[in-house]
Write a protein that holds these residues in place. Structure first.
Motif, PDB file in Angstrom:
ATOM      1  N   ALA A   1       0.960  -1.194  -0.011  1.00  0.00           N
ATOM      2  CA  ALA A   1      -0.015  -0.122  -0.024  1.00  0.00           C
ATOM      3  C   ALA A   1       0.853   1.164   0.172  1.00  0.00           C
ATOM      4  N   HIS A   2       1.871   1.181   0.651  1.00  0.00           N
ATOM      5  CA  HIS A   2       2.914   2.293   0.914  1.00  0.00           C
ATOM      6  C   HIS A   2       3.552   2.484  -0.381  1.00  0.00           C
ATOM      7  N   LEU A   3       4.000   1.532  -0.992  1.00  0.00           N
ATOM      8  CA  LEU A   3       4.462   1.662  -2.425  1.00  0.00           C
ATOM      9  C   LEU A   3       3.726   2.153  -3.385  1.00  0.00           C
ATOM     10  N   MET A   4       2.548   1.818  -3.402  1.00  0.00           N
ATOM     11  CA  MET A   4       1.603   2.305  -4.502  1.00  0.00           C
ATOM     12  C   MET A   4       1.295   3.771  -4.124  1.00  0.00           C
ATOM     13  N   THR A   5       1.273   4.472  -2.932  1.00  0.00           N
ATOM     14  CA  THR A   5       1.093   5.714  -2.794  1.00  0.00           C
ATOM     15  C   THR A   5       2.273   6.637  -3.043  1.00  0.00           C
ATOM     16  N   LEU A   6       3.238   5.881  -3.480  1.00  0.00           N
ATOM     17  CA  LEU A   6       4.703   7.050  -3.887  1.00  0.00           C
ATOM     18  C   LEU A   6       4.592   7.170  -5.412  1.00  0.00           C
TER      19      LEU A   6
END
Length: 715
Positions: free
Chosen positions: A609-614
């Protein structure tokens, strides 16, 4: 076979290589400046200058011999050797300055001739004389190399007579000075700078590569003989000057050879012959370099046209004549001259670097009949670039900047080439070294990034999988797209070739930095498992598998079996399901994580999820941690625990604790039906119940836009 390869080969070792190389080295420096060098440096200093200069030229000649005896050499000389080894971009970025240095050298040699005439006949009109000489040299070179070589025989005879005159002259009454005071030059390196252009003529022979009968033999043999003979001449000349002429006279009298020899007419003839032969040699070499550049599309194609049976580059010759004429009439060569020397040295450095890298990389295709050690080539490369800075640091910076600009220009042209080059071998060697260095290391959590194996099939139909892989990787991880073809491998050759081309075309059109692979197998489950096991090498093995939910009944069981087996392979598994493949991710504003615990896939879901928001299109997306409580659990206590966990993980997300109402499937559908991406943990299907587990996954994803089932590797 092109016209260049069919052209008549006219010249051998002596006429094609030795003669132009010898005449360029025994040139204006020898007759008009070498006495000054000895006067400033003394016997030992002058010997040091000559030896050091020849260390560079000999190492370059050895490197050149190694390269030329490993390939079929065509027209273009040094440009051809470099471009076929280091690639068109590097070859062109050095070839264009080399061409300019060759054509502008015509101006330098003619001006050297004019200087000698002016010293003997002070009243001569130098402008008219320079125009006449330039036109004559232009006409001779335009007629063809045959006439030029015939003229060089006569010039060679004049130089031999002048050298004989020097040898028999003098009374050998002077006491030689071992170490000079550099009274006029200033220091050793300034004196070296004046002498070094004398030995930059070793490319004169290789520039005739397209006209030689056997370039692989002619170039090394002719170049070595020319270097050896001229080295002996310069060495003997040091002692002749030292034993016959006072140091002060050597420094102050540029025509000392004419005034102190018995037959000055032969010295005058030698001076004129040397300068004009060097100009003629450069006027022959420059158009052939231009012709090769044009035929490789680095320069406009029309410049590469040849004329007659011998493929004479007459268009390139006419243009080279015009450039040389402009420099003679209009340009101040006091500034241009050192830059020209830099271009030659830049070429020497590149030739040496090619040979050193070819040997170090160790490609099996590099099998020269003339072998040299990589240390010799490396010394030549370092020597060339060091001398550049020692001679003139400003001119060196100009030369390298100009080379870089040309490199960037050619790179943007994306010229296709039909040959491989050394760069791939260099990169492979570097990769091999790094992988071996790290072969016993485990990838640490600090350095973790998703290296994803994507079961993409035909990627156009599974674009969402590729999209997710791109976004999770964000240019940091390694993506490999895999297409499976099931059946007998011996019957699938054509289908495999088409599938491979389809994948590569997809990558090029999408400008996707990823690898592709086509795998053939007879059993689906075994093929999937074997592919995951053997993919990658060392620390570059994929750590994550991304696949989609199948809709074909006969593939359900092998896919579920594979999901169970992958838990033993120490890989993460991501399984994607979407209700609408054309608009799978909605507005890309919200991501829901259905929490089952940090150890139970939670950590991996948070990372995904964190990687997606980058990524730019998901920037600002809201992440929710959704946790279902059982009866009797305290909602606030659960929420506090999760918020503390998020603070430690340094991830910005909202915690929502939901009391259970109805079934879990109904709760998930009610809460997340508007979310753009939903992440849920993935368990393992029990043996014999694969279809039941598949049905459970389908039920969990009903009513949701996009679901990513996540199974972290077993620690």
């Amino acid at each position: 076979m092109n016209k260049e390869k069919l052209m008549e080969k006219r010249f051998g070792t002596f006429s094609g290589v030795f003669l132009p190389t010898f005449l360029t080295i025994i040139g204006v420096i020898f007759y008009l400046r070498f006495g000054w060098v000895v006067g400033n440096a003394g016997v030992m200093g002058a010997l040091g200058i000559v030896v050091l200069a020849h260390v560079i030229t000999v190492s370059t000649a050895l490197s050149m011999a190694s390269i030329t005896t490993n390939m079929e050499v065509e027209g273009g000389g040094a440009y051809f050797l470099i471009s076929r080894s280091l690639g068109l971009e590097i070859g062109g970025s050095i070839g264009i300055p080399l061409y300019l240095s060759q054509v502008i050298s015509v101006s330098l040699y003619i001006l050297g001739f004019i200087e000698s005439v002016k010293l003997i006949f002070p009243d001569v009109n130098t402008t008219i004389l320079s125009v006449v000489i330039t036109i004559i040299i232009g006409i001779v070179s335009a007629i063809g190399a045959d006439l030029a070589v015939k003229m060089q025989y006569g010039i060679f005879a004049l130089i031999i007579m002048s050298l004989g005159t020097i040898l028999v002259s003098g009374d050998y009454s002077q006491v030689p000075v071992a170490l000079g005071s550099y009274a006029d030059s200033g220091n050793f390196w300034m004196t070296f700078a004046v002498f070094f252009p004398a030995v930059t003529g070793i490319l004169a022979g290789v520039s005739m590569s397209g006209d030689l009968r056997d370039p692989r033999r002619n170039i090394p043999t002719g170049t070595f003989y020319a270097i050896g003979v001229t080295f002996l001449i310069y060495t003997l000349a040091i002692f002749w000057f030292a034993f016959n002429i006072p140091m002060e006279e050597l420094i102050n009298d540029k025509l000392v050879l004419i005034s102190r020899t018995r037959f000055p007419i032969f010295i005058i003839g030698g001076v004129w012959a040397a300068t004009l032969s060097s100009a003629l040699g450069s006027m022959i070499s420059a158009p052939r370099t231009m012709q090769a550049l044009a035929r490789d599309s680095v320069l406009p194609k029309f410049l590469g046209r040849g004329s007659g049976k011998s493929d004479e580059p007459r268009i390139a010759t006419l243009l080279s004549f015009a450039v040389a004429f402009v420099f003679i009439i209009m340009v101040n060569l006091d500034f241009v001259a050192p830059v020209i020397t830099m271009f030659f040295l830049n070429t020497y450095g590149a030739i040496n670097m090619v040979a050193a890298l070819e040997i170090l990389v160790g490609n099996p295709s590099f099998r020269p009949t003339f072998k040299t050690h990589w240390i010799i080539s490396l010394v030549g490369a370092l020597g060339s670039y060091s001398v550049m800075f020692l001679i003139n640091s400003t001119a060196t910076v100009i030369c390298l900047a100009f080379t870089l600009m040309i490199y960037l220009y050619i790179s943007k042209k994306n010229i296709s080439r039909a040959w491989g080059d050394l760069r791939d071998g260099i990169l492979v060697s570097i990769i091999r070294m790094c992988l071996l260095k790290l072969r016993f290391n485990e990838k640490q959590e600090k350095n973790w990034k998703p290296d994803i194996l994507v079961f993409s099939g035909t990627p156009e139909s599974r674009g969402n999988l590729v999209y997710l892989a791109e976004h999770f990787s964000k240019g940091r991880g390694i993506i490999t797209l895999v297409r499976f073809i099931f059946g007998q491998i011996e019957n699938k050759k054509k289908e495999v070739a088409e599938a491979r081309e389809n994948l590569n075309t997809f990558l090029r059109e999408r400008k996707l930095n990823a690898f592709s692979e086509v795998v053939v197998g007879e059993d689906m489950g075994e093929t999937l498992t074997e592919t995951v096991q053997v993919s990658g090498i060392g620390l570059l093995k994929p750590n994550t598998v991304l696949m989609g939910m199948t809709k074909k009944a006969h593939k359900i069981k092998p896919m579920m079996e594979f999901m169970r087996k992958i838990s033993y392979l120490n890989k993460n598994l991501l399984v994607f399901s979407s209700s609408n493949s054309s608009a799978a991710f909605g507005r890309k504003e919200s991501i829901d994580i259905w929490w089952g615990g940090l150890r139970n896939n939670g950590n991996l879901m948070l990372n995904m999820a964190h990687l997606m928001t980058l990524n730019d299109d998901w920037k600002g997306a809201k992440i929710r941690i959704l946790s279902i409580t059982c009866e009797g659990e305290r909602v606030e206590e659960r929420k506090t625990i999760l918020e503390e966990m998020l603070e430690k993980q340094r991830i910005d997300a909202e915690v929502v604790v939901i009391p259970v109402e109805g079934s879990i499937e109904e709760t998930i559908g009610r809460i997340s039906h508007n979310s753009d991406l939903v992440l849920m943990g993935l368990g393992l299907p029990e043996k014999g119940h694969e279809e039941d587990y598949y049905g459970k996954l389908i039920k969990l994803s009903e009513g949701l836009k996009s679901v990513l089932f996540v199974k972290g590797k077993v620690s």
